[in-house]
Design a protein around this motif. Sequence first.
Motif, mmCIF file in Angstrom:
data_model
loop_
_atom_site.group_PDB
_atom_site.id
_atom_site.type_symbol
_atom_site.label_atom_id
_atom_site.label_comp_id
_atom_site.label_asym_id
_atom_site.label_seq_id
_atom_site.Cartn_x
_atom_site.Cartn_y
_atom_site.Cartn_z
ATOM 1 N N ARG A 1 1.987 3.607 11.821
ATOM 2 C CA ARG A 1 2.465 3.956 10.339
ATOM 3 C C ARG A 1 1.254 4.028 9.639
ATOM 4 O O ARG A 1 0.262 3.410 10.043
ATOM 5 N N HIS A 2 0.918 5.090 8.587
ATOM 6 C CA HIS A 2 -0.033 5.377 7.868
ATOM 7 C C HIS A 2 -0.478 4.026 7.328
ATOM 8 O O HIS A 2 0.178 3.153 6.786
ATOM 9 N N ALA A 3 -1.987 4.071 7.067
ATOM 10 C CA ALA A 3 -2.539 2.879 6.218
ATOM 11 C C ALA A 3 -2.423 2.565 4.721
ATOM 12 O O ALA A 3 -1.552 3.650 4.096
ATOM 13 N N LYS A 4 -2.541 1.608 4.192
ATOM 14 C CA LYS A 4 -2.186 1.562 2.636
ATOM 15 C C LYS A 4 -2.858 2.500 1.730
ATOM 16 O O LYS A 4 -3.737 2.941 1.784
ATOM 17 N N ALA A 5 -1.717 3.014 0.904
ATOM 18 C CA ALA A 5 -1.928 4.180 0.104
ATOM 19 C C ALA A 5 -2.215 3.693 -1.245
ATOM 20 O O ALA A 5 -1.961 2.702 -1.759
ATOM 21 N N ASP A 6 -3.054 4.343 -2.254
ATOM 22 C CA ASP A 6 -3.072 4.162 -3.806
ATOM 23 C C ASP A 6 -2.087 4.678 -4.193
ATOM 24 O O ASP A 6 -0.913 5.487 -3.687
ATOM 25 N N TRP A 7 -1.868 4.464 -5.675
ATOM 26 C CA TRP A 7 -0.861 5.093 -6.401
ATOM 27 C C TRP A 7 -1.426 5.680 -7.515
ATOM 28 O O TRP A 7 -1.153 5.353 -8.813
ATOM 29 N N PRO A 8 -2.133 6.779 -7.247
ATOM 30 C CA PRO A 8 -2.617 7.593 -8.583
ATOM 31 C C PRO A 8 -1.570 8.400 -9.263
ATOM 32 O O PRO A 8 -0.474 8.627 -8.473
ATOM 33 N N GLN A 9 -1.807 8.915 -10.298
ATOM 34 C CA GLN A 9 -0.840 10.012 -10.736
ATOM 35 C C GLN A 9 -0.497 11.273 -10.249
ATOM 36 O O GLN A 9 -1.147 12.269 -10.674
ATOM 37 N N VAL A 10 -0.300 11.244 -8.790
ATOM 38 C CA VAL A 10 -0.119 12.579 -8.142
ATOM 39 C C VAL A 10 1.427 12.378 -7.325
ATOM 40 O O VAL A 10 1.980 11.426 -7.224
ATOM 41 N N ASP B 1 4.154 11.990 -4.432
ATOM 42 C CA ASP B 1 4.036 11.198 -3.333
ATOM 43 C C ASP B 1 3.356 11.586 -2.069
ATOM 44 O O ASP B 1 2.677 10.974 -1.076
ATOM 45 N N HIS B 2 3.635 12.925 -1.784
ATOM 46 C CA HIS B 2 2.871 13.531 -0.731
ATOM 47 C C HIS B 2 1.382 13.615 -0.693
ATOM 48 O O HIS B 2 0.755 13.566 0.205
ATOM 49 N N GLU B 3 0.853 13.717 -2.027
ATOM 50 C CA GLU B 3 -0.602 13.772 -2.283
ATOM 51 C C GLU B 3 -1.148 12.579 -2.277
ATOM 52 O O GLU B 3 -2.444 12.462 -2.470
ATOM 53 N N ARG B 4 -0.442 11.117 -2.309
ATOM 54 C CA ARG B 4 -1.408 9.861 -2.382
ATOM 55 C C ARG B 4 -2.229 9.800 -1.348
ATOM 56 O O ARG B 4 -2.123 9.775 -0.189
ATOM 57 N N PRO B 5 -3.560 9.507 -1.822
ATOM 58 C CA PRO B 5 -4.888 9.005 -0.593
ATOM 59 C C PRO B 5 -4.432 7.702 -0.390
ATOM 60 O O PRO B 5 -3.589 6.715 -0.926
ATOM 61 N N LEU B 6 -5.379 7.339 0.536
ATOM 62 C CA LEU B 6 -5.589 6.003 1.089
ATOM 63 C C LEU B 6 -6.400 5.165 -0.009
ATOM 64 O O LEU B 6 -7.143 5.627 -0.791
ATOM 65 N N ALA B 7 -5.810 3.790 -0.315
ATOM 66 C CA ALA B 7 -6.603 2.642 -0.964
ATOM 67 C C ALA B 7 -7.827 2.271 -0.103
ATOM 68 O O ALA B 7 -7.858 2.453 0.856
#
Length: 172
Positions: free
Chosen positions: A13-22, A24-30
């Motif tokens: 499973r991918h690592a913890k993602a950030d929640w910027p205003q993008v 869902d597909h474009e969310r980067p990692l935190a």
Amino acid sequence: MSVAEPRRIVLFRHAKADWPQVSDHERPLADRGRMDAAVAGRKLADSGIPLDLALCSTAVRTRETWKLAVHELPERPKTVYEERIYDASPGELIALLNETPDDAQNVVLIGHNPGIQGLADILAGSAEGDTRERMNRRGFPTAAFAVLSFEGAWKSLEPGATTLADYWAPSE
């Protein structure tokens, strides 16, 4: 590869993602995700599984997770970025794995929940030691991975056909 040698699937499973205003597909990692992805890569390296193929979702957070994790491996497997992994059901992921070329013995699939956890639950007909209990207790948090083994061709992979051989999560 000998017919008796088991194939292995690492469900990551991918690592913890950030929640910027993008989207869902474009969310980067935190920040924590970047650290956990590297640690997961080291744990994968410690497992000694020589990965032949990586199937990675096209989402930004999965690509970043894989980029950080693969850097820790002794050898870089061929990587295929696959749009069908994003938001896939366990059945869709099995269909994708059924397409794997038989010359690939060990495959890592980097994806998302609930698909990754569902796939681990559905594929594992048996488990070694306390792996199932640990996975059930922890769930499938970000940066976790499960290792499943089975014998036969990729096209024969189906529910209950694998053994849950290992499980790791960042808080393990």
